[in-house]
Design a protein around this motif. Structure first.
Motif, PDB file in Angstrom:
ATOM      1  N   THR A  76      -5.302  76.149   0.282  1.00 46.57           N
ATOM      2  CA  THR A  76      -4.041  76.391   0.992  1.00 46.57           C
ATOM      3  C   THR A  76      -2.837  76.234   0.072  1.00 46.57           C
ATOM      4  O   THR A  76      -2.811  75.325  -0.761  1.00 46.57           O
ATOM      5  N   GLN A  87      -3.453  80.869   3.107  1.00 47.27           N
ATOM      6  CA  GLN A  87      -4.798  80.301   2.979  1.00 47.27           C
ATOM      7  C   GLN A  87      -5.800  81.350   2.526  1.00 47.27           C
ATOM      8  O   GLN A  87      -5.649  82.536   2.833  1.00 47.27           O
ATOM      9  N   LEU A  90       2.019  78.692   5.667  1.00 44.55           N
ATOM     10  CA  LEU A  90       0.820  78.399   4.880  1.00 44.55           C
ATOM     11  C   LEU A  90       0.200  79.710   4.450  1.00 44.55           C
ATOM     12  O   LEU A  90       0.123  80.652   5.249  1.00 44.55           O
TER      13      LEU A  90
END
Length: 411
Positions: A138, A207, A205
């Motif tokens: 992440t 990821q 985020l």
């Protein structure tokens, strides 16, 4: 946990007015025979036309309006404990602000300082690793300010999503998605530009993409009581998730399944940081390696809490026995297999490609072990059942539009 003589002493108050809120009201009704009060601007039809709900309208879900609503409900029900539950992320700040001000209110919502720990992505990943739980690779991207944003170092395709849901909620109303599937750096740059232009100053985020369709997702529901003891352990394998942009990632069909080992590690992680109340984990099994990767823990019961109830463990009993009656409850690990679905079973079957999983699904359908929280015999008024059928019809249309065929990444 049989009915108790104190059941008349509570008023269930549910902040929210969606299917998840209806399910919580149904759980209270099944456990205690009580009607719930939905506190929301505009509830959906199945709550508005329900016999097991009252509706307390508020202008906003800010702390002042919610406090005033709770005071009005208390004035109508003197001497009763208001059990305030929400499964709506934007309602959590109001509960945090007023939970200690009103002596007649109890809530299974964790305390704000604990929510902050599990909502902070870096801290969450740290806690997971310390407890032997894997997390996807992440990157945290801060969108505040005007500094240029460095390109991602993760291999594409990647997934991008807000780091904290509450601060992003009203951007979804402006047409932004809940989750983005991103194939090239240019698309990511464009997303950052659009978010900043719309005034979003929170964090996102980025990821690594974990492959596999919806059937590789798992859900875990826990209740940690006020002594820090985990008393409810629920789990389910997802069959199908919602694919409409604003609802992306919400399961609409799942089969309950025990998750020993993982359950205990999740519960220990929460107990150790002082977490009390309901928690709902999103997990995905990596088809390449088989390992389970933990995406996040929601500081609430989860929209699909009814799968626990259908499998024989009503979550509201755990919370009322603990918070209202101060009783210890023997921990329950749900191992009863049922099919929980918000959509017609023929739709679910279309998306299950694994023959073994399809056989499990068909066996449950044949055995009549199919549960939809909206379809409740004790609340089967004509107007409400029309709402349920229209909702299901709408689901079929949405899948045709947003996810006509299953894919290997679920995007």
């Amino acid at each position: 946990m049989a009915h108790t003589e104190h059941d008349a002493d509570i008023v269930p108050v549910i902040l929210g007015g969606d299917i998840g809120a209806y399910a919580i009201g149904r759980e209270f009704h099944e456990a205690y025979g009580t009607r719930a009060v939905a506190v929301i601007q505009d509830p959906i039809g199945i709550i508005l036309h329900s016999r097991i709900f009252e509706h307390e309208r508020v202008e906003t879900i800010g702390a002042d309006d919610v406090r005033a609503a709770l005071e009005r409900i208390h004035a109508r029900n003197p001497g009763k404990t208001l059990v305030v539950v929400t499964n709506s992320e934007p309602c959590i700040p109001a509960i945090s602000a007023i939970r200690d001000e009103l002596p007649y209110v109890v809530t299974p919502t964790p305390r704000p300082e604990v929510i902050e720990q599990v909502s902070n992505k870096d801290r969450f990943n740290e806690l997971c690793r310390a407890n032997g739980l894997d997390v996807p690779e992440t990157e945290l991207v801060r969108l505040a300010g005007t500094d240029p944003i460095a390109p991602s170092e993760l291999p594409f395709p990647v997934v991008a999503k807000p780091a904290l849901s509450p601060e992003y909620a009203h951007f979804i109303n402006q047409g932004f998605k809940k989750v983005y599937f991103v194939e090239r750096q240019e698309q990511l740059d464009e997303l950052w530009r659009d978010l900043r232009a719309a005034g979003f100053a929170g964090s996102f985020l980025v990821q690594e993409l974990i492959g596999g369709d919806d059937t590789y997702m798992d859900s875990i529901t826990l209740y940690i009581d006020s002594t820090g003891t985990p008393t409810l352990f629920g789990g389910a394998n997802v069959l199908l998730e919602d694919h409409a942009p604003a609802m992306l990632g919400n399961p609409v069909a799942m089969i309950t399944a025990p998750m020993p080992g993982i359950w205990e590690r999740c519960a220990k992680m929460l107990s150790d940081i002082g977490y009390r109340g309901f928690a709902n984990f999103d997990v995905k099994r990596d088809p390449r390696t088989g390992r389970s990767l933990f995406f996040e823990v929601n500081p609430r019961i989860g929209r699909n809490s009814y799968y626990n109830c259908a499998a024989g463990a009503n979550p509201m009993r755990f919370c009322v026995e603990d918070l209202v009656h101060g009783r210890r409850v023997e921990p329950v690990r749900i191992d009863n297999e049922i099919l929980y679905t918000l959509v017609p079973t023929r739709l679910v079957r279309r998306y299950v490609r694994d023959p073994k999983l399809l056989a499990r699904l068909d066996a449950l359908i044949r055995a009549g072990r199919v549960y939809d929280p909206q379809r409740y015999r004790a609340d089967a008024g004509l107007r409400r059942m029309i709402d349920v059928m229209l909702t299901e019809l709408n689901q079929v249309r949405k899948f045709k539009r947003y996810y006509p065929e299953p894919t290997d990444t679920s995007f």
